[in-house]
Design an enzyme around this catalytic site. Structure first.
Site, PDB file in Angstrom:
ATOM      1  N   GLU A  41       0.855  -1.184   0.000  1.00 22.93           N
ATOM      2  CA  GLU A  41       0.000   0.000   0.000  1.00 22.93           C
ATOM      3  C   GLU A  41       0.895   1.240   0.000  1.00 22.93           C
ATOM      4  O   GLU A  41       1.974   1.256   0.588  1.00 22.93           O
ATOM      5  CB  GLU A  41      -0.853  -0.017   1.269  1.00 22.93           C
ATOM      6  N   LYS A 112      -9.724   1.275  -1.680  1.00 15.34           N
ATOM      7  CA  LYS A 112      -9.835   0.758  -0.312  1.00 15.34           C
ATOM      8  C   LYS A 112     -11.193   1.100   0.302  1.00 15.34           C
ATOM      9  O   LYS A 112     -11.593   2.265   0.356  1.00 15.34           O
ATOM     10  CB  LYS A 112      -8.703   1.356   0.526  1.00 15.34           C
ATOM     11  N   CYS A 149      -4.668  -3.381   3.616  1.00 16.35           N
ATOM     12  CA  CYS A 149      -4.315  -3.036   4.988  1.00 16.35           C
ATOM     13  C   CYS A 149      -5.486  -3.213   5.966  1.00 16.35           C
ATOM     14  O   CYS A 149      -5.836  -4.325   6.332  1.00 16.35           O
ATOM     15  CB  CYS A 149      -3.753  -1.619   5.018  1.00 16.35           C
TER      16      CYS A 149
END
Length: 267
Positions: A41, A112, A149
């Site tokens: 990321e 995300k 994440c």
């Protein structure tokens, strides 16, 4: 599927980060016969301090970062996944994963879903969340699901990806270091593998700010290979028959009684 997982520590210098990626990937070549290369990321540009303006540094999907990835993907003959901040005119940017195919074309992107509003941090003050829509892409005949994440803490996303056909989960991350964080990282990655009988490929940022410890987990939850905190590349073979064997012995997905997304148990 032969996988290379790249661990690095990005800076708030986008050009310098591109040069660092090229330098690190230069240790790989077409003769490595890779199918998938995964970077962390925010590889394009680190988050920086909380007052660092990510809107000012965000790039479009046809910008210099993706162009660099395309060149490397063609050189390696592999699909490349990496994290960036995607420009949005007149709004905050997205925290985006891009998937570039071995022909250099942008295959897909994933914005995300779960922003890191936790542990005293507010990612939502700097970035927009993506639409709640699982993204799965074919790599070397395998279905690969994308997570970023903090998404790792939401098992329903992993399960939605598996329901969409994923047999491998790819998790680029900049997992901030701190009390309990490395233990959470390892435990959650292994849990997602065990409960979904899938491989998990996790590329983390290293250095002092982040945990590092990029790793690959098999469908039994065993760690196949793991990095420490330094810049490095780890490799693994992710085999479809390992998933099939795990699901034959442990058919927990087939034994579910709660509803799948959009279905009732009796439908």
């Amino acid at each position: 599927m032969r996988v290379a997982v790249v661990q690095l520590a990005a800076e708030i210098d986008s050009r310098g980060n591109r040069e660092a990626v090229v330098r690190q990937l230069s240790t790989l070549g077409a003769d490595d016969d890779l199918d998938l290369v995964v970077l962390p990321e925010a590889t394009m540009h680190d988050f920086g301090s909380t007052d660092h303006d990510l809107s000012a540094v965000a790039e479009p999907l046809d910008g210099p970062f993706v162009a660099m990835l395309a060149t490397e993907a063609v050189r390696l003959g592999a699909t490349v996944v990496a994290g960036m901040f995607e420009r949005v005119d007149g709004a905050l940017p997205f925290n985006t994963l891009v998937v570039v195919g071995p022909d250099g074309a942008l295959r897909t992107s994933y914005r995300k879903i779960h922003l890191y509003d936790s542990f005293g941090y507010k990612e939502s003050e700097r970035l927009l969340p993506g639409e709640v829509e699982p993204v799965v892409v074919d790599v070397d005949g395998r279905r690969v699901g994308l997570m970023t994440c903090y998404d790792l803490r939401f098992p329903e996303l992993a399960r939605a990806l598996v329901d969409a056909g994923a047999e491998t989960l790819v998790v680029p991350a900049a997992w901030v270091a701190g009390d309990h964080k490395l233990d959470h990282w390892r435990t959650l990655l292994r849990a997602r593998a065990i409960e979904n009988t899938v491989h998990v490929v996790a590329a983390a940022q290293g250095g002092e700010r982040y945990t590092g410890h990029s790793l690959v987990v098999d469908p039994w939850g065993s760690i196949v290979v793991e990095a420490d905190s330094d810049d490095r590349i780890i490799r693994a073979d992710v085999l479809a028959d390992e998933v099939a064997r795990a699901r034959d012995v442990n058919p927990s997905l087939a034994n579910r009684r709660l509803a799948r997304q959009g279905r009732t148990p009796s439908s």
